[in-house]
Design a protein around this motif. Structure first.
Motif, PDB file in Angstrom:
ATOM      1  N   ASN A 320     -15.166  17.764 -24.213  1.00  0.00           N
ATOM      2  CA  ASN A 320     -15.778  19.085 -24.049  1.00  0.00           C
ATOM      3  C   ASN A 320     -16.246  19.712 -25.355  1.00  0.00           C
ATOM      4  OD1 ASN A 320     -15.549  19.167 -21.259  1.00  0.00           O
ATOM      5  ND2 ASN A 320     -13.478  20.018 -21.321  1.00  0.00           N
ATOM      6  N   ILE A 321     -16.121  19.002 -26.481  1.00  0.00           N
ATOM      7  CA  ILE A 321     -16.654  19.531 -27.742  1.00  0.00           C
ATOM      8  C   ILE A 321     -18.176  19.647 -27.611  1.00  0.00           C
ATOM      9  CG2 ILE A 321     -16.962  19.130 -30.219  1.00  0.00           C
ATOM     10  CD1 ILE A 321     -14.367  17.506 -30.172  1.00  0.00           C
ATOM     11  N   ARG A 322     -18.704  20.827 -27.870  1.00  0.00           N
ATOM     12  CA  ARG A 322     -20.153  21.046 -27.762  1.00  0.00           C
ATOM     13  C   ARG A 322     -20.843  20.565 -29.036  1.00  0.00           C
ATOM     14  NH1 ARG A 322     -17.981  25.672 -26.812  1.00  0.00           N
ATOM     15  NH2 ARG A 322     -19.103  26.780 -28.453  1.00  0.00           N
ATOM     16  N   MET A 323     -21.772  19.617 -28.880  1.00  0.00           N
ATOM     17  CA  MET A 323     -22.452  19.093 -30.062  1.00  0.00           C
ATOM     18  C   MET A 323     -23.843  18.559 -29.718  1.00  0.00           C
ATOM     19  SD  MET A 323     -20.258  15.623 -30.836  1.00  0.00           S
ATOM     20  CE  MET A 323     -18.716  16.461 -31.128  1.00  0.00           C
ATOM     21  N   ARG A 324     -24.644  19.404 -29.105  1.00  0.00           N
ATOM     22  CA  ARG A 324     -26.029  19.036 -28.851  1.00  0.00           C
ATOM     23  C   ARG A 324     -26.913  19.723 -29.888  1.00  0.00           C
ATOM     24  NH1 ARG A 324     -26.510  19.433 -22.219  1.00  0.00           N
ATOM     25  NH2 ARG A 324     -24.894  17.873 -21.746  1.00  0.00           N
ATOM     26  N   GLY A 325     -27.526  18.931 -30.733  1.00  0.00           N
ATOM     27  CA  GLY A 325     -28.313  19.484 -31.831  1.00  0.00           C
ATOM     28  C   GLY A 325     -29.543  20.236 -31.363  1.00  0.00           C
ATOM     29  N   ASP A 326     -29.925  21.209 -32.162  1.00  0.00           N
ATOM     30  CA  ASP A 326     -31.114  22.017 -31.882  1.00  0.00           C
ATOM     31  C   ASP A 326     -32.092  22.014 -33.044  1.00  0.00           C
ATOM     32  OD1 ASP A 326     -31.641  23.191 -29.448  1.00  0.00           O
ATOM     33  OD2 ASP A 326     -30.179  24.785 -29.700  1.00  0.00           O
ATOM     34  N   ALA A 327     -31.808  21.218 -34.074  1.00  0.00           N
ATOM     35  CA  ALA A 327     -32.646  21.220 -35.276  1.00  0.00           C
ATOM     36  C   ALA A 327     -33.276  19.848 -35.481  1.00  0.00           C
ATOM     37  CB  ALA A 327     -31.825  21.601 -36.503  1.00  0.00           C
ATOM     38  N   ALA A 328     -34.557  19.852 -35.843  1.00  0.00           N
ATOM     39  CA  ALA A 328     -35.278  18.624 -36.188  1.00  0.00           C
ATOM     40  C   ALA A 328     -35.514  18.610 -37.690  1.00  0.00           C
ATOM     41  CB  ALA A 328     -36.605  18.559 -35.437  1.00  0.00           C
ATOM     42  N   THR A 447     -36.271  14.071 -34.405  1.00  0.00           N
ATOM     43  CA  THR A 447     -35.686  14.969 -33.419  1.00  0.00           C
ATOM     44  C   THR A 447     -34.180  14.766 -33.395  1.00  0.00           C
ATOM     45  OG1 THR A 447     -35.754  13.386 -31.598  1.00  0.00           O
ATOM     46  CG2 THR A 447     -37.785  14.636 -32.046  1.00  0.00           C
ATOM     47  N   PRO A 448     -33.426  15.648 -32.719  1.00  0.00           N
ATOM     48  CA  PRO A 448     -31.989  15.389 -32.599  1.00  0.00           C
ATOM     49  C   PRO A 448     -31.672  14.022 -32.007  1.00  0.00           C
ATOM     50  CG  PRO A 448     -32.457  17.652 -32.001  1.00  0.00           C
ATOM     51  CD  PRO A 448     -33.797  16.982 -32.208  1.00  0.00           C
ATOM     52  N   ALA A 449     -32.506  13.545 -31.093  1.00  0.00           N
ATOM     53  CA  ALA A 449     -32.282  12.206 -30.530  1.00  0.00           C
ATOM     54  C   ALA A 449     -32.461  11.127 -31.597  1.00  0.00           C
ATOM     55  CB  ALA A 449     -33.238  11.963 -29.365  1.00  0.00           C
ATOM     56  N   ASP A 450     -33.461  11.309 -32.481  1.00  0.00           N
ATOM     57  CA  ASP A 450     -33.660  10.360 -33.588  1.00  0.00           C
ATOM     58  C   ASP A 450     -32.493  10.418 -34.569  1.00  0.00           C
ATOM     59  OD1 ASP A 450     -36.243   9.566 -32.694  1.00  0.00           O
ATOM     60  OD2 ASP A 450     -37.117  11.351 -33.618  1.00  0.00           O
ATOM     61  N   ILE A 451     -32.028  11.635 -34.852  1.00  0.00           N
ATOM     62  CA  ILE A 451     -30.921  11.820 -35.787  1.00  0.00           C
ATOM     63  C   ILE A 451     -29.663  11.144 -35.247  1.00  0.00           C
ATOM     64  CG2 ILE A 451     -29.389  13.559 -36.812  1.00  0.00           C
ATOM     65  CD1 ILE A 451     -31.881  15.426 -36.899  1.00  0.00           C
ATOM     66  N   GLU A 452     -29.433  11.281 -33.953  1.00  0.00           N
ATOM     67  CA  GLU A 452     -28.283  10.623 -33.327  1.00  0.00           C
ATOM     68  C   GLU A 452     -28.344   9.114 -33.540  1.00  0.00           C
ATOM     69  OE1 GLU A 452     -26.184  11.086 -29.099  1.00  0.00           O
ATOM     70  OE2 GLU A 452     -28.185  10.162 -28.934  1.00  0.00           O
ATOM     71  N   MET A 453     -29.510   8.534 -33.305  1.00  0.00           N
ATOM     72  CA  MET A 453     -29.639   7.087 -33.376  1.00  0.00           C
ATOM     73  C   MET A 453     -29.558   6.584 -34.816  1.00  0.00           C
ATOM     74  SD  MET A 453     -32.678   4.682 -31.817  1.00  0.00           S
ATOM     75  CE  MET A 453     -32.279   5.252 -30.169  1.00  0.00           C
ATOM     76  N   ARG A 454     -30.273   7.253 -35.722  1.00  0.00           N
ATOM     77  CA  ARG A 454     -30.359   6.750 -37.093  1.00  0.00           C
ATOM     78  C   ARG A 454     -29.066   6.973 -37.879  1.00  0.00           C
ATOM     79  NH1 ARG A 454     -35.312   8.105 -41.194  1.00  0.00           N
ATOM     80  NH2 ARG A 454     -36.434   7.122 -39.464  1.00  0.00           N
ATOM     81  N   TYR A 455     -28.425   8.124 -37.654  1.00  0.00           N
ATOM     82  CA  TYR A 455     -27.273   8.478 -38.480  1.00  0.00           C
ATOM     83  C   TYR A 455     -25.954   8.461 -37.703  1.00  0.00           C
ATOM     84  CZ  TYR A 455     -31.029   9.873 -41.552  1.00  0.00           C
ATOM     85  OH  TYR A 455     -32.158   9.865 -42.322  1.00  0.00           O
ATOM     86  N   ARG A 456     -25.990   7.926 -36.489  1.00  0.00           N
ATOM     87  CA  ARG A 456     -24.780   7.790 -35.662  1.00  0.00           C
ATOM     88  C   ARG A 456     -24.072   9.136 -35.484  1.00  0.00           C
ATOM     89  NH1 ARG A 456     -25.342   3.065 -38.582  1.00  0.00           N
ATOM     90  NH2 ARG A 456     -25.108   1.125 -37.372  1.00  0.00           N
ATOM     91  N   MET A 457     -24.864  10.167 -35.169  1.00  0.00           N
ATOM     92  CA  MET A 457     -24.320  11.500 -34.922  1.00  0.00           C
ATOM     93  C   MET A 457     -24.503  11.842 -33.448  1.00  0.00           C
ATOM     94  SD  MET A 457     -25.717  13.855 -38.015  1.00  0.00           S
ATOM     95  CE  MET A 457     -25.240  13.628 -39.710  1.00  0.00           C
ATOM     96  N   PRO A 458     -23.466  11.815 -32.643  1.00  0.00           N
ATOM     97  CA  PRO A 458     -23.614  12.165 -31.235  1.00  0.00           C
ATOM     98  C   PRO A 458     -24.261  13.541 -31.062  1.00  0.00           C
ATOM     99  CG  PRO A 458     -21.473  11.180 -31.603  1.00  0.00           C
ATOM    100  CD  PRO A 458     -22.095  11.367 -32.961  1.00  0.00           C
TER     101      PRO A 458
END
Length: 521
Positions: A320-328, A447-458
């Protein structure tokens, strides 16, 4: 099978700080980084031939002084000088910009004399109140269930500091602590350019708008950081943020840390409730008395440990930790430096902010609530190659921008939405720097989706979890487990998802290492 005193998972800046601190205490330490390069979201990367930029984090504003001192980073190439402090320039379409000079507005120009006086008073108040919170953000949170004498003394010291504010200031501190930033700004300021800048800074990197409850906490969090001993000061390191990582790495290696890159960890080995080692994706197993995870807490527990090894209630809280990015993040390779209307040469070397008013920031946020990007995004822009020509070819320029709001889960999907979002960003640029589009050689939009993939940040969230009231202090990463310990003996957290949070501070890594040393782990 190889044994170490401590294995650190993750070669970002917090992992390296933890490893270096542990090694300086006489431990044999190994750092394992899944990627080919160290530094995580704080490294400097080439995004076009001859053009380099800081990957995600691009402004240094909260590197903890204890990290600098403990690791002797100045001896390892880190340079922080007051002359390098960045001005913050609030851009305007309709007239000249407003500028905060020095350490977050020691001097304000471009505003009326009455606004300058109001800002001077508000700035002093914000720094006083941030000073009350600062001790909590620079050490391990108190264990309310089993508080030590030292922790009790620290809380008592904070209570004394609060009382020293005086009755009126103390009441006001408690009144505004959980306010939204827009209401506070409306109480004390008139210039919408200044209010827009402060509203942007309070919500940068968070799923909040200026009128969201508790959004003022984001501004306090910014002002608890310091550079060169000055609260709120910001600078662009020579060589990009990668130069900071390089200094920390040098300190770690000189302390005897072994570093291995391109080595993904497949799982943390658990034996009878204790973390005893790691298994790598290549099948290799490594053992250690202490395992330190400097990566995202959800990845640590749900992927590397696995739900079977920990209590279901703990697992539920982690999920339940909230961690959906909003910054590109946007990088532009330009064939010449841009000119933002009304901005002088010193301003172009500073931090340029497009956030015309708190209402504009709020409208930009509204889109993200419904899975849409903002058609008129707000952003923080730097031109790092103006101060450090090594980042771009001769005569060319690097533009680096953090752009909000860009929801992690875009309703139409980022494959379709990314070109449209880039077009909206460039339209904003043209309004403030006419003709800039003609100088673009290459554009990289993450985008946040790219950041997740490239830097392993959920979730693509650079703080590894929202920095909001219910996910800070004694509730970070989750309530009951804020002190770097975990339900597994021998496993500790040391990343941005733990206290005090994100930003290039090194505090989570340093505090976690100190906790381990105190426990003789």
């Amino acid at each position: 099978m190889t044994s170490f005193d401590a294995i650190v998972i993750g070669g970002g800046h917090n992992g390296l700080v933890a490893a270096a601190t542990l090694a300086k205490s006489g431990r044999k330490v190994l750092v394992l980084e899944a990627g080919a390069e160290l530094g995580g979201a704080a490294r400097t990367e080439e995004f076009a031939p001859g053009f380099r930029a800081s990957s995600i984090a691009h402004v240094l504003n909260r590197l903890h002084p204890d990290v600098v001192k403990t690791l002797e980073l100045e001896k390892h190439g880190l340079r922080i000088a007051r002359s390098d402090f960045l001005p913050s320039v609030a851009l305007s379409k309709d007239g000249p910009p407003l500028v905060l000079h020095g350490a977050y507005g020691e001097v304000l120009t471009g505003a009326s004399s009455s606004e300058q006086s109001a800002w001077k008073e508000l700035r002093a108040q914000l720094l006083r109140y941030a000073g009350i919170l600062k001790p909590f953000l620079s050490r391990r949170p108190p264990d309310l269930g089993g508080m030590s004498l030292q922790e009790a003394a620290s809380l008592a010291h904070t209570a004394v500091a609060l009382k020293k504010l005086g009755m009126e200031d103390m009441r006001d501190f408690l009144r505004v602590l959980l306010m939204n930033v827009a209401d506070l700004l409306d109480e004390q300021l008139a210039d919408i350019r200044l209010k827009g800048l402060l509203a942007f800074d309070a919500t940068l990197g968070s799923h909040l708008g200026p009128r969201s409850p508790t959004s003022l906490l984001g501004l306090y969090y910014r002002l608890t950081g310091a550079s060169g001993g000055a609260a709120g000061a910001q600078l662009l390191p020579k060589g990009g943020m990668g130069a900071v990582v390089a200094a920390i790495r040098t300190a770690a290696e000189k302390a005897g840390v072994t570093i291995r890159a391109s080595v993904p960890v497949a799982r943390i080995i658990v034996d009878k409730g204790r973390a005893v080692g790691v298994a790598l994706e290549n099948g290799e197993e490594l053992r250690a008395r202490t395992i330190v995870s400097a990566i995202n807490p959800t990845t640590t527990f749900l992927d590397l440990v696995g739900p079977r090894e920990i209590d279901t209630g703990f697992v539920r809280k982690v999920k339940n930790i909230r961690m959906r990015g909003d910054a590109a993040k946007l990088h532009l390779a330009l064939d010449r430096p841009p000119r933002f209307a009304g901005v002088d040469d010193a301003g172009h070397k500073g931090r340029l902010v497009i956030a015309p008013s708190p209402d504009h920031v709020e409208r930009a946020f509204n889109s993200s609530k419904y899975g849409e990007f903002s058609p008129e995004p707000v952003m923080e822009i730097t031109l790092p190659s103006l101060a450090d020509p090594s980042l771009a070819p001769d005569g060319a320029c690097v533009l680096s921008a953090v752009v909000q709001y860009a929801p992690y889960r875009l309703k139409e999907g980022w494959d379709a939405g990314k070109p449209k979002f880039l077009k909206a960003i460039m339209a904003q640029f043209e309004a403030y720097a006419p003709g800039i589009g003609k100088s673009v050689v290459h554009a990289e939009l993450l985008t946040p989706a790219d950041i997740e993939m490239r830097y392993r940040m959920p979730g693509g969230h650079w703080h590894h979890g929202e920095l909001q009231a219910d996910q800070m202090l004694i509730s970070r990463p989750i309530s009951g487990w804020s002190g770097y310990d975990t339900p597994l003996d021998g496993l500790f957290l040391a990343g941005a998802g733990s206290h005090p949070g994100g930003g290039v501070s090194g505090a989570p890594g340093l505090n976690a290492a100190r906790r381990i040393i105190a426990m003789k782990g």
